[in-house]
Design an enzyme around this catalytic site. Structure first.
Site, short mmCIF file in Angstrom:
data_model
loop_
_atom_site.label_atom_id
_atom_site.label_comp_id
_atom_site.label_asym_id
_atom_site.label_seq_id
_atom_site.Cartn_x
_atom_site.Cartn_y
_atom_site.Cartn_z
CG HIS A 135 1.33 5.50 8.99
ND1 HIS A 135 0.66 6.64 8.62
CD2 HIS A 135 1.81 4.95 7.85
CE1 HIS A 135 0.72 6.78 7.32
NE2 HIS A 135 1.41 5.76 6.82
CG HIS A 158 5.28 7.67 5.26
ND1 HIS A 158 5.69 7.38 3.97
CD2 HIS A 158 3.95 7.47 5.28
CE1 HIS A 158 4.66 7.03 3.25
NE2 HIS A 158 3.58 7.07 4.02
N GLY A 178 0.76 -1.23 0.00
CA GLY A 178 0.00 0.00 0.00
C GLY A 178 0.80 1.29 0.00
#
Length: 144
Positions: free
Chosen positions: A114, A112, A105
């Site tokens: 999350h 990055h 995805g």
């Protein structure tokens, strides 16, 4: 020259620039903390109140390509970000995730991580957590 496929996912739509490389542009990055090699920003499209991203300053796509010092600073800043979220939002839990590769995805080829605060009742049944990104992950079937 980079392959065309990589280029199409590195740029912020309409700008031709990598979103995460525009560290000090307040139009696209709401910074919380900046370290030597890593920074923490608020997510532009938060999944929950307090959702942040932990990002290397160096343009690197994969978690597995981080240097040892970047890994160390990720640990320090993700803990600092968790303390920040805890003080301001008092979540009941956290989901930590990386979309490693397009099949997982990833849409921007700049790593990055999350850190998403979770709250009681934010989903009807949180059992299984991140396993629900794939089909066939009903926790009731695990007991059979």
């Amino acid at each position: 020259m980079k392959p065309a496929m990589a280029q199409e996912h590195e740029a912020e739509p309409g700008t031709g620039k990598c979103l995460f490389c525009q560290i000090h542009d307040r139009e696209v990055n709401d910074l919380l903390f900046t370290g030597e090699e890593i920074y923490v920003r608020m997510d532009n499209f938060p999944a929950a109140e307090g959702h942040v991203e932990v990002v290397p300053i160096r343009h690197v796509a994969s978690y597995f390509d981080l240097t040892s010092s970047e890994h160390a600073e990720v640990y320090v800043l993700i803990k600092r970000a968790q303390q920040y979220i805890e003080e301001r939002f008092q979540p009941d839990g956290y989901t930590i995730g990386v979309n490693e590769g397009r099949a997982a995805g990833r849409t921007i080829d700049h790593l990055h991580i999350h850190l998403i605060p979770r709250y009681e009742g934010d989903v009807p049944d949180p059992r299984g957590g991140i396993r629900h990104v794939l089909p066939g992950t009903d926790p009731d079937e695990w007991l059979a």
